[in-house]
Motif scaffolding. Structure first.
Motif, short mmCIF file in Angstrom:
data_model
loop_
_atom_site.label_atom_id
_atom_site.label_comp_id
_atom_site.label_asym_id
_atom_site.label_seq_id
_atom_site.Cartn_x
_atom_site.Cartn_y
_atom_site.Cartn_z
N PHE A 222 0.84 -1.20 0.00
CA PHE A 222 0.00 0.00 0.00
C PHE A 222 0.87 1.25 0.00
O PHE A 222 0.62 2.20 -0.76
N LEU A 223 1.90 1.26 0.82
CA LEU A 223 2.79 2.42 0.87
C LEU A 223 3.42 2.66 -0.50
O LEU A 223 3.49 3.79 -0.98
N ASN A 224 3.88 1.56 -1.11
CA ASN A 224 4.52 1.69 -2.43
C ASN A 224 3.55 2.27 -3.46
O ASN A 224 3.94 3.07 -4.30
N ALA A 225 2.29 1.86 -3.35
CA ALA A 225 1.32 2.28 -4.37
C ALA A 225 0.81 3.69 -4.11
O ALA A 225 0.50 4.42 -5.04
N HIS A 226 0.73 4.09 -2.84
CA HIS A 226 -0.01 5.32 -2.54
C HIS A 226 0.76 6.43 -1.87
O HIS A 226 0.29 7.57 -1.83
N ILE A 227 1.91 6.13 -1.28
CA ILE A 227 2.61 7.19 -0.56
C ILE A 227 3.85 7.63 -1.35
O ILE A 227 4.81 6.86 -1.47
N PRO A 228 3.81 8.85 -1.87
CA PRO A 228 4.93 9.31 -2.69
C PRO A 228 6.24 9.29 -1.91
O PRO A 228 6.28 9.65 -0.74
N GLY A 229 7.29 8.86 -2.56
CA GLY A 229 8.61 8.91 -1.95
C GLY A 229 8.89 7.80 -0.96
O GLY A 229 9.95 7.76 -0.36
N VAL A 230 7.93 6.91 -0.74
CA VAL A 230 8.16 5.77 0.15
C VAL A 230 8.26 4.51 -0.71
O VAL A 230 7.36 4.21 -1.49
N ARG A 231 9.38 3.81 -0.54
CA ARG A 231 9.61 2.61 -1.36
C ARG A 231 10.08 1.46 -0.48
O ARG A 231 11.19 1.51 0.05
N VAL A 232 9.22 0.48 -0.33
CA VAL A 232 9.62 -0.71 0.42
C VAL A 232 10.10 -1.73 -0.61
O VAL A 232 9.35 -2.13 -1.50
N GLY A 233 11.35 -2.14 -0.48
CA GLY A 233 11.94 -3.03 -1.47
C GLY A 233 11.33 -4.43 -1.43
O GLY A 233 10.73 -4.84 -0.43
N ALA A 234 11.50 -5.16 -2.54
CA ALA A 234 10.92 -6.50 -2.68
C ALA A 234 11.42 -7.44 -1.58
O ALA A 234 10.67 -8.27 -1.07
N ALA A 235 12.70 -7.30 -1.20
CA ALA A 235 13.26 -8.21 -0.19
C ALA A 235 12.54 -8.04 1.15
O ALA A 235 12.25 -9.03 1.84
#
Lengths: 284, 215
Positions: A222-235
């Motif tokens: 959800f963060l990745n999709a909706h919060i600009p500048g927040v990126r939780v990596g796949a790992a």
């Protein structure tokens, strides 16, 4: 002088958390949350966060002081023009609320009053300058103040936003406009955080790393999709998805971020969203 | 030009309650280009009003309804039809509507909502580029207006909501500051990034606006 300010100026590692004012007039739950925070140096009080109307953060910040908890008053440019901002700032100083975090604010379109007129009379850089003027004993019109406030002024930064050069020029402007410390948006890629810190260090401002506790893989997505500048990596998402108790795994991830901050930043800003009881585990 | 849209028939019906004799006014400038208040739309409005059993006493499409004196002159040319009407239905922008109310004491019903000062991308597709703020910064921002195109009107760079060059308010919209940054880079100059922009002087946007050409 506030202890939060003293600690920052002495180079001590500081820990901040945040609390949202209630939607209503009952502050029992907010104060209970704040009382439950152990080992926190100061607590941000959010300002109509996510553009959702809530109690004035100045009121709650003032109540925090009565509890013996040091507040950091967040002020956005969204809801007040330069007169109202200065007016509230003078009121804050009179009430003893002197730590500030000055931000643009989410657009009203996100919140519960999407028909509201957005103000943005000042931007965050100009609001920083405004506080500098108040600290020098005059208002934006140049009129002298009776009594001079001593605000300790923070600003926000999104280290993972792109393009970095564009984002970083604003960081530089905020430093020049008088920002005395920074609290960052949540950062999960510590390599990119290090890239930011390498650029930020020469400017000499204390940086508190934003640590947002992940509850689950779903929250991360959800963060990745909706919060600009927040990126939780796949790992990290994989770790959360595979964990028997995803919240425990989120705590473990947060602990790694805090460990990075202890070596490379001057503090952490913890966003635990209702899981304040996990803060001791995150800091352990 | 001024971009406008027609009000809904439901709203117009409420405004025209007990108004049985209507004089119709269009505008040959912006409202015609927007296809909401030209000859064709005035004719369609006339047919709709007649289908409701109302009488259309006459109609005129004014060259530029925002020209107060010209609007007054055109109305005088239709003196009898205007006098016979119990409402003047104006298919023009808010400025045009007020040219009419400036020269007639009749009940004036506005048929349009005025949206913004807009550029035409292609037929029927309009974009706001200028907010008429009274203090133009375009020379420093590579000809791209942050006051208008940034959803927050920020003057010192993007907010934290920029993602992939798009705006947090609408992922279809370009971030104004990203556009400015890219264009200045192409031009090899720092432009507005070289300074901290002071708080804007909204005193220049005093309402209501007044201006006279200097000799």
């Amino acid at each position: 002088m506030s202890t939060f300010r003293q600690k920052i100026e002495q180079g001590t590692f500081v820990i901040t958390a945040e609390v949202a004012p209630p939607k209503g007039v009952d502050v029992t739950a907010a104060l209970a949350t704040v009382r439950s925070l152990a080992g926190i140096d100061a607590v941000n009080v959010t300002d109509n966060q996510g553009a959702n109307m809530r109690m004035s953060p100045l009121a709650l910040a003032s109540l925090l002081l009565r509890e013996g908890v040091e507040p950091i008053l967040q002020l956005t440019c969204r809801d007040r023009n330069r007169m109202a901002l200065q007016s509230d700032l003078l009121g804050a100083a009179a009430l003893g609320v002197t730590n500030l975090l000055l931000i643009s604010g989410d657009h009203p379109g996100f919140g519960d009053h999407p028909q509201a007129r957005a103000v943005f009379d000042l931007d965050s850089v100009q609001l920083l300058q405004t506080v500098g003027r108040l600290n020098s004993g005059e208002d934006l019109s140049g009129a002298k103040l009776t009594g001079v406030p001593q605000f300790f002024t923070g600003a926000a930064m999104t280290p993972e936003a792109e393009p970095f050069e564009l984002i970083f020029q604003k960081y530089r402007k905020k430093v020049e406009a008088g920002a005395q410390f920074f609290q960052t948006q949540a950062v999960y890629d510590l390599t990119r955080m290090e890239h930011f810190m390498a650029a930020a260090r020469p400017l000499g401002r204390p940086v508190l790393l934003g640590v947002l506790l992940l509850r689950s893989a779903g929250m991360a997505r959800f963060l990745n999709a909706h919060i600009p500048g927040v990126r939780v990596g796949a790992a990290l998402i994989e770790r959360l998805a595979a964990a028997q108790n995803p919240l425990d795994e989120g705590v473990a991830i947060a602990r790694e971020q805090v460990a990075y901050a202890r070596d490379h930043c001057q503090g952490v800003h913890l966003m635990t969203l209702g899981h304040e009881d996990r803060i001791p585990a995150i800091l352990r | 030009m001024i971009i406008s849209e027609q009000k809904s028939q439901t709203e117009l019906l409420v405004q025209l309650t007990e108004k049985e004799h209507i004089f119709l006014i269009g505008c040959a400038a912006c409202a015609t280009a927007c296809k909401v208040g030209g000859e064709e739309e005035v004719f369609q409005m006339q047919e709709w009003l007649q289908s409701l059993g109302k009488e259309v006493t006459g109609s005129v499409v004014i060259d530029e309804a925002c020209h107060i004196m010209r609007a007054g002159r055109d109305l005088r040319h239709h003196k009898v039809a205007v006098a016979a009407a119990d409402a003047l239905l104006v298919l023009a922008c808010g400025a045009g509507i007020q040219s009419i109310s400036a020269c007639s004491e009749k009940r004036v019903v506005g048929g349009l909502n005025s949206l913004f000062l807009g550029n035409i991308r292609r037929l029927g597709q309009f974009e706001e580029k200028c907010s008429l703020c009274g203090e133009c910064i375009l020379n420093e921002t590579a000809g791209i207006c942050p006051v208008t195109i940034c959803a927050k009107g920020l003057l010192n760079g993007p907010c934290g909501g920029v993602e992939d060059g798009k705006c947090e308010t609408d992922r279809e919209l370009d971030c104004a500051w990203h556009l400015i940054y890219e264009r200045l880079k192409v031009q090899g100059r720092s432009g507005v990034f070289a300074r901290t922009v002071e708080p804007k002087n909204w005193g220049k946007k005093f309402k209501p606006g007044r201006h006279e050409n200097k000799k």
